[in-house]
Design a protein around this motif. Sequence first.
Motif: not given
Length: 701
Positions: A266, A529, A599, A603
């Motif tokens: 990140s 992303f 993030s 995930d």
Amino acid sequence: MMSSLHRVGLATARHPWRTLAVWLVALVSLGGLAAAIGGELRDNWNVPDTRAQAGVDQLREHFPDSGGSSAQVVLHDDQRLDATVVEQVVAELHATEHVTTVTPRLSEDGDTALLYVRYDVPTTDSDIYGDIDPLEVAAAPAEAAGYQVELGGELPGTATEIEGRGELIGILVALALLVIAFGSVVAAGLPVATAVGGLVAGSSGVMLLAGLTDVSTSAPTIATMVGLGVGIDYALLIVTRHVERLRAGDTPVEAAARATATAGRSVVGAGLTVLVSLMGLRLAGLPTYDAFGFATAIAVVCVMAAALTLVPALCALAGRRLMPRKERKRAPGLGAGAPRTSTTDQEPLTARWARTVAKRPVAWALVALTVLLALGAPALGMRTWPQDGGTDPQGSTTRAAYDLVTEEFGPGANGPITLVADLEEVSRPEVKALHAEIAGLDDVASSGPVATSPDGRLAVWDIEPTTAPIDEQTTTFLEDLRAEVLPDGVEATGYTPILGDISELLGERLWLVVGFVVLVSVVLLAFMFRSVVVPLKAAAMNLLSIAAAYGVVTLVFQHGWGSSLLGVDHDIPVSSWVPILMFAVLFGLSMDYEVFLLSAIRDDWLDTGDAHGSVVRGLASTGRVISMAAAIMVAVFVGFATEPAVVVKMLGVGLAAAVALDATVVRMVLVPATMTLLGKWNWWLPGRGRVEELDDAPVQV
């Protein structure tokens, strides 16, 4: 990427003293190089491709001693001034190095003298920049006679110094917040120490840059403001994840490696978006902005490097001392970060808040949108203008000189306009007729005699408007003068026209900078992303929060809402320097929090395929650290708002407002609401179905 970051974190955590030694050697070497081959900070105030700059270039070419800097020495007393004293000061000023002419002017009642000083070098010349000692020495006879002596104009305006209390306030508040958050002095000091180490390296880098190109004297302040904020935030993110792994039972070394792998991803993504935004400053069209962008980019790169290498090393050295004292006694895995039961009462506050927003996403999205649009509405009436002596703090010599000149000679005397006629294009009779016509205009308070250059090429004279340089009527007068009165071959230049051209240029270039930064950031986020919707939505939300920050700055400074608390005693337009600089910095900083949050959400989505639940869990896992990081950054920026320079005040207020809004209204309301509404469409990518994982092999955490 995660596997590479894991290796970096593992290597530095296993060899912390070696890592610290490398950093120490690097800092000493950079400092030595900066001292040996680094340059001096130097402003470049040329405004390429503008009419005012064309006039300045003509003066410099045909008047060997013109086109340089200027200053005002104002002498004032309660009674009529002694002519002998005034003449003595004029003589002393004439004898000062680089001074070409001194033009005295006495007020009607004889109690004030305005001595207009011209130099043969530009304001940015190292021989005179920021140095008002020669002026003070020359004015010593007036002070000895008991006169009030004030210095104003271009050159004295460069003597204003940044006091440095902004950094100190920001660091102290950040330490206090971190102690409260972690319950450990060691954990609180680690992010701050890391950020400061990165900034030391960045400062040396900026001085090395100054050896290659002109670096504005204001650039280090902007670089420090941004670097300190993001440096603490990046380190905080990794330290937070490290402490979570300690609570889960990892050893300090493995916890540091895993924290670097996950949180470090990140950090890299967020840092890249900041760098992209800063590079957009090059499109502003002014050399000063190039310096701002490069200097701040150097600071950001250095604090990123410090976060990814120094933090895991220091975390490994600190061991379990990063945890609160009461948690250190517990067995690993049984701390505050141990698995929780699923009852709502034991959920983090951010998780409960995310569920609340998710229940009524449309209503919450409308509330957030209304707040942002309401705050951004005043920006539609924003007026920009570069600042002058009238916006300097009360008690400064430049402000006192400005007020005395306004009172005794009229506001226009603070910003005379120089008219430059090319005698190869305009005849002398035409110049004479033009001189008489302009002198008779309602907006002209006075008009000086016409002078001819030594080579007979130019005819030059000064006029003074009836209004101050910062006044909107002066801008209108200058526009009308150029459009309707001045023929081809005659240019208006000088202090006021240059400021006006800067304002117009930056207003036009703002949209070019915005387009470039948004486009490149969207592409970067789409790559990170694997989504089209997420980056477009992120860009739209960032634009909303930036617009709201513009509105806050407009309310505070242009409309005076609380500006007195910042030491600003009257309403002023927003500095022309601020909108572009704010946008470039804020777009990158806003993306920091977007990357942190998305993030975590992505995930979870990849692991579970639960589009709605991943939003709640992602916000729950990052909400606390985002809120703490934002609070620290707000503290840093508010600290800079206490500096005397008005431009720094505006930047501090604007950046603090934007970060506060971004971390609350946007990240805690608008993002979860819109992502809940969009569901799986958040991760849609043309030509693919479900989002695929990144090419890098994931690190098990």
